[in-house]
Design a protein around this motif. Structure first.
Motif, PDB file in Angstrom:
ATOM      1  N   GLY A 187      -3.172 -52.525 -15.321  1.00  0.00           N
ATOM      2  CA  GLY A 187      -3.631 -53.879 -15.591  1.00  0.00           C
ATOM      3  C   GLY A 187      -2.886 -54.475 -16.762  1.00  0.00           C
ATOM      4  N   ALA A 247     -11.311 -54.024 -18.438  1.00  0.00           N
ATOM      5  CA  ALA A 247     -11.171 -52.853 -17.584  1.00  0.00           C
ATOM      6  C   ALA A 247     -12.522 -52.174 -17.435  1.00  0.00           C
ATOM      7  CB  ALA A 247     -10.156 -51.880 -18.177  1.00  0.00           C
ATOM      8  N   CYS A 277      -6.527 -53.269 -12.586  1.00  0.00           N
ATOM      9  CA  CYS A 277      -6.412 -51.849 -12.879  1.00  0.00           C
ATOM     10  C   CYS A 277      -6.155 -51.072 -11.598  1.00  0.00           C
ATOM     11  CB  CYS A 277      -7.687 -51.345 -13.558  1.00  0.00           C
ATOM     12  SG  CYS A 277      -7.887 -51.951 -15.248  1.00  0.00           S
ATOM     13  N   GLY A 318      -6.337 -46.921 -14.802  1.00  0.00           N
ATOM     14  CA  GLY A 318      -5.801 -47.711 -15.900  1.00  0.00           C
ATOM     15  C   GLY A 318      -4.903 -48.806 -15.398  1.00  0.00           C
TER      16      GLY A 318
END
Length: 876
Positions: A300, A346, A311, A298
């Protein structure tokens, strides 16, 4: 000390709390990637825009701050406008239009450096680093592995003056000056400059650093001696050079501390600070390996030209300690964990359960998304997939349990490609379209696989013909088994709408041995695995914008764990309806969005990630999460052993066998045993509960099943009475004492049960009793009977072993004796005769057994006869 920061960011840290007393969080962390450190530069920090050598760097949230021996450099970017038109949902874009969007975004994103430089400072200044991070930071290459520090101090940056920088847990960067006794404060001089015009002004005692990109201000200047007494200190500017002036009365023989506060004048526009901060500290996807380590992907959320926009991946051990954080780029191949379109898409990641290697994809890359691989140490291992310009987006990755394939799923703007089989040796990707539709922009955004290698996939698209469809693909990837429309609230590209980051990906599917479940935060549906028929549907939540939460796990008892806003909800599916069971409350309000939930079948713990937290939850589940292709049986091997077998096992599969006692402590463990589908343990106790867990560590997932048992072996010592017999476990009857060994064939291949029986045979007791009684006497026999006549009596009783005891009693009764000395010569068998003369003088005493006694002297005699029959007397 005050905060020295590029951007003011509000961090809402959510604490986790449970409503049910039987549930608990094993551990949690509210700083997911833990980048709040001065990270030592080993070559990972460099910029053509900087003329100085970077010693430490801070890349957290949206801050990029670099420290050299001569000053501090801030990378700042003019905030871009957030995509609020939902353009991708309104119409399809051609490849040329997509390129134009990217180019416009790059042109509109103005980035520059703001430099703070000391004037005539010590070029050989020594920088002291303190409070090293317990984890390390990975930048791809092994030589770039670096540790971070909470505090750095420039010793003697000017004669007698130190400057320290610290990173408080609350965020930001603090600094302070330590002016030692005798030091000349006027020597401490610095300036600000940039590639864009910078104006330095004093306003109401504050220093204004004005630039067109992001103005700064230093204010609340505070100074004091070490004893706490305040000192008046002011800024002074002369020809753009800044220094500090003290008021009259300043005693330079004392230690002086100067503590200013530097911050950006205005906050970012286009996104709320909480959304931006949450995106940087957000776990989108979670996974684990065979050792129980937790991995979270995760972060970012910054601007595209900022390193913090990438990320990240963090690895935690089972105890909740962060091992390393991968910062999202590999310089040697120019790879970044971020999309190159304006939405900073992402991608996703997946962990090989056996090797603990991590595969990370890019979201949207115009020229084709690529996947890289990290070792268990978080280092790039030179694996990267080939580029396919027609396979631009990878939103999901799964391992196929049936054949070990790595599957990449996503889509693109310039083709109908949405599926790829990845060669994990060469990096080649065989890309295809598995829907049969010829339209572009059809994206597979989530998938779950069963143990036969069949894939359940959720599809989003511009076209209603495939948008929000649930598909089942066969194990050979050659065709669809069914294709149904699902009630859904998923968006095409707004499923992680955090200010500066978007994603098509969302964790909305789960399956068990019974059903396929869909959950998007609003709708919860159950489907028949064979036909795709929707069995049940329920509305769980509601929202009006993109999806901020999701995550679902389904166990084989049909218990569901669903991510939500501020909580995890547990439901039970009855086969026709969803029944609420429990709630795991995450305190902190609606900022704690859950994004992903997985269960580790080794320890039956839920691994959970979301906005601002990562956690391990113990649901206290009693469900045995065995799988359809891992079936166990247990065999007791008396007197103290047991064996487990995988009934449909494969001799080429590596099995792990873990035995637990009644306290759930491991008493034996055999890892990755190849060539055997069974395992044996000894030293067990009878009538005590045990369990054994069998694992198959596939790359795709960990297959697990557990069987509970109690050893049914009682005492192996058998006893009986003489004349009886007993049947041994092998079937033979025996009637003699001894030790007997039976080998009992087992249904388990190669495992026989060896039973040892010790036999004790107790003999009968035979007792004879002879007793003489005189007339009138009585006798009590062993049975308790009272008799008064002679004879032979037989009693049968039970001895201490429970066997018969025979007692024979012979009774003899004797009549009293009579004496006539003159004429009677019949006496008792044994007599004692005492003759007494008239003058009471004993003249003869003898004990005889005779028929006649003679005396020679004349006179009067009294004879007394004593015998066992009594006393008699007579007179001669």
């Amino acid at each position: 000390m005050k905060t020295y920061a590029l951007i003011i960011c509000l961090v809402l840290i959510a604490s986790l709390n449970l409503s049910g007393q039987q549930k608990k969080f094993a551990w949690n962390s509210f700083d997911v990637f833990q980048t709040n450190y001065f990270i030592e530069n080993n070559g990972q920090f460099h910029s053509d825009d900087l003329k100085t050598e970077i010693v430490f760097g801070v890349e957290k949230n949206s801050e990029c701050v670099y420290f050299s021996k001569s000053g501090v450099d801030f990378k700042i970017e003019k905030p871009k406008k957030q995509n609020t038109s939902n353009q991708k949902n309104m119409r399809e874009e051609s490849e040329e239009e997509e390129e134009l969007d990217i180019k416009k975004h790059q042109e509109n994103s103005e980035t520059t450096w703001l430099h703070m430089q000391w004037i005539n400072s010590n070029p050989s200044v020594r920088i002291i680093k303190e409070e090293r991070s317990p984890h390390y930071f990975s930048y791809g290459d092994k030589k770039l592995i670096s540790y971070g520090y909470k505090k750095i101090t420039y010793q003697e940056i000017f004669p007698g003056i130190d400057v320290s920088f610290t990173l408080p847990d609350s965020g930001g960067i603090e600094y302070s000056l330590h002016v030692k006794p005798g030091a000349d404060l006027s020597k401490y001089q610095f300036t600000y400059y940039s590639s864009v015009p910078v104006k330095l002004n004093l306003q109401n005692g504050a220093l204004i650093i004005d630039n067109r990109v992001c103005p700064f201000i230093e204010k609340d200047l505070h100074a004091f001696y070490q004893d706490g007494k305040s000192v008046i200190v002011n800024y002074s500017i002369f020809k753009n050079i800044i220094h500090f002036e003290t008021a009259i009365g300043y005693d330079n023989n004392k230690d002086l501390i100067i503590d200013p506060w530097v911050t950006a004048i205005s906050t970012l526009t286009g996104a709320t600070l909480s959304a931006q901060e949450n995106s940087n500290n957000c776990g989108y996807d979670i996974d684990f390996d065979a050792s129980g380590n937790l991995y979270v992907y995760g972060g970012g959320g910054g601007q595209t030209t900022t390193a913090t926009a990438r990320c990240k991946v963090a690895k935690y051990n089972l105890a909740g300690n962060l091992i390393w954080t991968f910062l999202g780029y590999v310089a040697s191949i120019n790879w970044e964990a971020i999309g190159d379109d304006p939405d900073n898409d992402a991608g996703n990641f997946i962990v090989d359960k056996v090797t603990s290697k991590v595969y990370i994809s890019q979201g949207f890359i115009l020229n084709g998304a690529r996947i890289i691989r990290l070792t268990t140490a978080g280092v790039y291992d030179n694996f990267v997939t080939s580029i396919n310009p027609n396979f631009q987006e990878i939103w999901e990755m799964k391992f196929n349990c049936a054949n070990g394939n790595l599957i990449a799923m996503g889509g693109g703007t310039n083709s109908e490609i949405n599926f790829g089989i990845v060669d994990t040796v060469t990096g080649g990707v065989v890309a295809s379209n598995i829907t049969g539709s010829s339209i572009y922009h059809q994206d597979i955004i989530n998938a779950t696989l069963n143990n036969q290698g069949e894939s359940y996939m959720f599809l989003n698209s511009f076209s209603s013909s495939v948008h929000q469809h649930l598909l089942k693909l066969n194990s050979s990837y050659s065709g669809l088994l069914w294709n149904v429309v699902s009630a859904s609230a998923t968006y095409y590209d707004q499923n992680k709408p955090y200010g500066y980051i978007w994603s098509q990906g969302i964790n909305c599917l789960a399956n068990n041995v019974n059903y396929v479940f869909y959950y998007d935060g609003m709708y919860l549906n159950a489907f028949n695995q064979l036909t795709g028929t929707q069995i049940a549907s329920s509305t769980i939540g509601s929202f009006s914008t993109g999806l901020m939460y999701a995550g679902i796990h389904a166990d084989n008892c049909n218990d569901l764990y669903l991510g939500n806003i501020g909580k995890i909800i547990q439901y039970h599916f009855s086969g026709s309806a969803f029944i609420p069971v429990d709630t795991f409350q995450i305190t902190g309000g609606n900022q704690s969005y859950v994004h992903d939930i997985v269960m580790n079948p080794v320890n039956n713990l839920l691994y959970v990630a979301g906005s601002g937290f990562v956690a391990v939850v113990d649901p206290q589940s009693t469900c045995v999460n065995g799988t359809a292709n891992l079936q166990l049986a247990i065999n007791a091997l008396c007197p103290d052993s047991a064996a487990v077998i995988v009934q449909n096992g494969n001799l080429t599969t590596p099995y792990s066998f873990i035995w637990f006692d009644q306290n759930n402590s491991i008493i034996s463990s055999t890892s990755n045993q190849v060539g055997s589908i069974s395992n044996k343990i000894g030293g067990l106790s009878p009538n005590v509960p045990y369990s054994v867990q069998v694992l198959v560590n596939n790359s795709c997932q960990i297959l697990s099943d557990t069987i509970n048992f109690i050893l049914p072996c009682l005492s192996q010592i058998e006893s009986f009475c003489l004349g009886d017999s007993i049947q041994l476990p092998g079937g033979e009857f025996v009637n003699q004492s001894g030790t007997y060994i039976d080998t009992i064939p087992s249904s388990f291949a190669g495992i026989d049960s060896i039973v040892t029986t010790t036999v004790a045979v107790y003999p009968l007791d035979t007792v004879t009793v002879n007793q003489v009684l005189c007339a009138g006497q009585v006798y009590t026999l062993p049975s308790g009977l009272i008799v008064n006549t002679g004879g032979i009596y037989i009693d049968t009783l039970s001895n201490i072993h429970g066997c018969d005891s025979i007692i024979t009693t012979t009774l003899s009764y004797l009549a009293p004796a009579t004496l006539n000395l003159g004429t009677d010569s019949s006496f008792c068998n044994s007599i004692n005769i005492i003759l007494v003369s008239g003058n009471a003088t004993t003249i003869w005493s003898t004990g005889v057994t005779a028929s006649q006694i003679s005396v020679t002297a004349s006179g009067t005699y009294w004879a007394t006869i004593s015998s066992s029959c009594g006393l008699v007397s007579d007179t001669i």
